[in-house]
Design a protein around this motif. Sequence first.
Motif, PDB file in Angstrom:
ATOM      1  N   GLY A 224     -78.270 -32.781  13.766  1.00  0.00           N
ATOM      2  CA  GLY A 224     -79.618 -32.483  12.771  1.00  0.00           C
ATOM      3  C   GLY A 224     -80.767 -31.386  13.402  1.00  0.00           C
ATOM      4  O   GLY A 224     -81.802 -30.989  12.417  1.00  0.00           O
ATOM      5  N   ARG A 225     -80.767 -31.004  14.142  1.00  0.00           N
ATOM      6  CA  ARG A 225     -81.755 -30.416  14.673  1.00  0.00           C
ATOM      7  C   ARG A 225     -82.153 -28.595  14.272  1.00  0.00           C
ATOM      8  O   ARG A 225     -83.783 -28.532  13.838  1.00  0.00           O
ATOM      9  CB  ARG A 225     -81.633 -30.393  16.061  1.00  0.00           C
ATOM     10  N   GLN A 226     -81.556 -28.016  13.210  1.00  0.00           N
ATOM     11  CA  GLN A 226     -81.483 -27.561  12.825  1.00  0.00           C
ATOM     12  C   GLN A 226     -81.483 -27.231  11.000  1.00  0.00           C
ATOM     13  O   GLN A 226     -81.969 -26.595  10.665  1.00  0.00           O
ATOM     14  CB  GLN A 226     -80.307 -26.330  12.930  1.00  0.00           C
ATOM     15  N   SER A 227     -82.050 -29.033  10.313  1.00  0.00           N
ATOM     16  CA  SER A 227     -81.724 -29.187   9.549  1.00  0.00           C
ATOM     17  C   SER A 227     -83.313 -28.875   8.718  1.00  0.00           C
ATOM     18  O   SER A 227     -84.210 -28.631   9.274  1.00  0.00           O
ATOM     19  CB  SER A 227     -82.257 -30.477   9.260  1.00  0.00           C
ATOM     20  N   ARG A 228     -83.721 -28.032   7.330  1.00  0.00           N
ATOM     21  CA  ARG A 228     -84.490 -27.387   7.446  1.00  0.00           C
ATOM     22  C   ARG A 228     -85.459 -28.344   6.866  1.00  0.00           C
ATOM     23  O   ARG A 228     -86.618 -27.487   6.531  1.00  0.00           O
ATOM     24  CB  ARG A 228     -83.534 -26.101   6.172  1.00  0.00           C
ATOM     25  N   HIS A 229     -84.814 -29.076   5.519  1.00  0.00           N
ATOM     26  CA  HIS A 229     -85.624 -29.565   4.668  1.00  0.00           C
ATOM     27  C   HIS A 229     -84.612 -31.543   4.935  1.00  0.00           C
ATOM     28  O   HIS A 229     -83.616 -31.210   5.138  1.00  0.00           O
ATOM     29  CB  HIS A 229     -85.589 -29.140   3.482  1.00  0.00           C
ATOM     30  N   SER A 230     -84.938 -32.106   4.705  1.00  0.00           N
ATOM     31  CA  SER A 230     -84.905 -34.129   4.097  1.00  0.00           C
ATOM     32  C   SER A 230     -86.353 -34.525   3.387  1.00  0.00           C
ATOM     33  O   SER A 230     -87.296 -34.296   3.399  1.00  0.00           O
ATOM     34  CB  SER A 230     -84.752 -34.702   5.631  1.00  0.00           C
ATOM     35  N   ASN A 231     -85.992 -35.314   2.550  1.00  0.00           N
ATOM     36  CA  ASN A 231     -86.480 -36.014   1.631  1.00  0.00           C
ATOM     37  C   ASN A 231     -87.179 -37.250   1.842  1.00  0.00           C
ATOM     38  O   ASN A 231     -87.265 -38.905   2.125  1.00  0.00           O
ATOM     39  CB  ASN A 231     -86.043 -36.179   0.076  1.00  0.00           C
ATOM     40  N   VAL A 232     -86.629 -37.587   3.444  1.00  0.00           N
ATOM     41  CA  VAL A 232     -86.827 -39.291   4.226  1.00  0.00           C
ATOM     42  C   VAL A 232     -88.052 -39.192   4.161  1.00  0.00           C
ATOM     43  O   VAL A 232     -88.466 -41.158   3.833  1.00  0.00           O
ATOM     44  CB  VAL A 232     -85.875 -39.449   5.570  1.00  0.00           C
ATOM     45  N   SER A 233     -89.601 -39.199   4.530  1.00  0.00           N
ATOM     46  CA  SER A 233     -90.321 -39.815   4.202  1.00  0.00           C
ATOM     47  C   SER A 233     -90.992 -39.550   3.265  1.00  0.00           C
ATOM     48  O   SER A 233     -91.860 -40.531   2.230  1.00  0.00           O
ATOM     49  CB  SER A 233     -91.517 -38.339   4.820  1.00  0.00           C
TER      50      SER A 233
END
Lengths: 273, 273
Positions: A224-233
């Motif tokens: 996931g190092r290059q993941s640009r976005h997540s909604n986890v927070s």
Amino acid sequence: MSRNEKSHLVIIGGAEDKSGECEILKRFFSLAGGRKADICVISTASTNPETGAQYRDIFTDFGAANVSLLAIQSREEANQPHYRSSFAEKTGIFLTGGDQLRITGILGGSVLGQAMQESYRQGAVVAGTSAGASAMSTTMLVGGVDEATPSKEIIRMAPGLGLLSDVVVDQHFAQRGRIGRLLAAIAHNPYIQGVGIDEDTAIVISGGSVCEVIGTGTVAILDGRQSRHSNVSESSPRQPLALTDVKLHILCKGYRYDLQKRLVSIPQVKEDI
Amino acid sequence: MSRNEKSHLVIIGGAEDKSGECEILKRFFSLAGGRKADICVISTASTNPETGAQYRDIFTDFGAANVSLLAIQSREEANQPHYRSSFAEKTGIFLTGGDQLRITGILGGSVLGQAMQESYRQGAVVAGTSAGASAMSTTMLVGGVDEATPSKEIIRMAPGLGLLSDVVVDQHFAQRGRIGRLLAAIAHNPYIQGVGIDEDTAIVISGGSVCEVIGTGTVAILDGRQSRHSNVSESSPRQPLALTDVKLHILCKGYRYDLQKRLVSIPQVKEDI
């Protein structure tokens, strides 16, 4: 942890072949020294006495010089001082399946737990199957919901044995539909690599970094190092996860993956002439 | 196929809410014109007469101007000439679940099948759930093994209805552990994008390209275009798959994905002031 470059981990997705070619168990036996091996089976993950005895008998049948079984069920037992010295000669340690929280809850920080880590540092091979596989890493999946839409709620994580850094391992991977829980784990910190191992499949890790896939199934690597976005927070625990740009590799026998360089090595094929 | 920019597809992962908010079915109803909608439910995928009747009753309850049900079970029925004209007024077509091979085997190339495609070209919204979702694309998954190590053997593919290009859809995605079969599908031609839709979740596709995620679960997008290696051409049917560098997105409600540009759009969050 610092480690011997010769150290090996064998991380098994559960349900490995125990009666046929025994490819995975024989690889562990061989790395432990073959006929010179001094192997300790630790069945703390399980409350069933048969679990550890089965592996003891298998490694004895393979011809190991010495095989012992520790069916330790409490921290009191795990803290017996004699473990400080009795582990120095071990060349192979095998953690059975069961419940990974028993492994860390009973062995974590105990005399036996520390002796096991010291053995690994000194060059012993440590293998774990199913729960024993999950427990290897610095942070481990304690449990989770199979076949579920990924969300924060479907997993629980906890500190593991710390033999492997920057990785979260899941096992019985394809067979129990666990990509959702592994994605949920890496969404929490996309720096971590998710390693999902199918049944009768294992990775052999050399020097803490290079994984070789063995066995009959596949290993999924989620980076996931290059993941640009997540909604986890900002998402609520039950809200479905969003996580973009995860790199996924599916690897089978013969493929290698370098956890530090995050690179796949493809097996060389003999060309027809 | 050429398509009207106003055309919409609603591709549903099965088991959508039918008694609560009905978010997905109401979106279809709204896109079909709401109270002015002229909807045709096609239950060819199923041999159970209840399947189509349930949707007919739901859309009637929503207040659609006209709802008809075609429970067509043979090519003879599908080839009745009157379908050539009777579909011209339809604003919404709904394909139920069942077996996608019944949809294509009975409707594919028939008078009704062609009338349905013409309606879509003219701006009607076409929705499909479960088998109806799988059947939408140019090439579809006919079947496959759930919760399986990915290999060529675990899936079968066939020509679909052709309403959507360059995509293979799978449904009941998280709930049935289907990442292995979707990976196996895209390994066959990594140019194709794999779209795995959870239950009670859908994508609404506008103008054949931009997908909006709605519903309570997630949609997995597997983009193999940048894959550097696979063993699909040289492996035997049962041999486990290897496929590297697949891009994976997990998206939930509010996220958009452009199938042509292969880009995720993140929903704008209202900042607290």
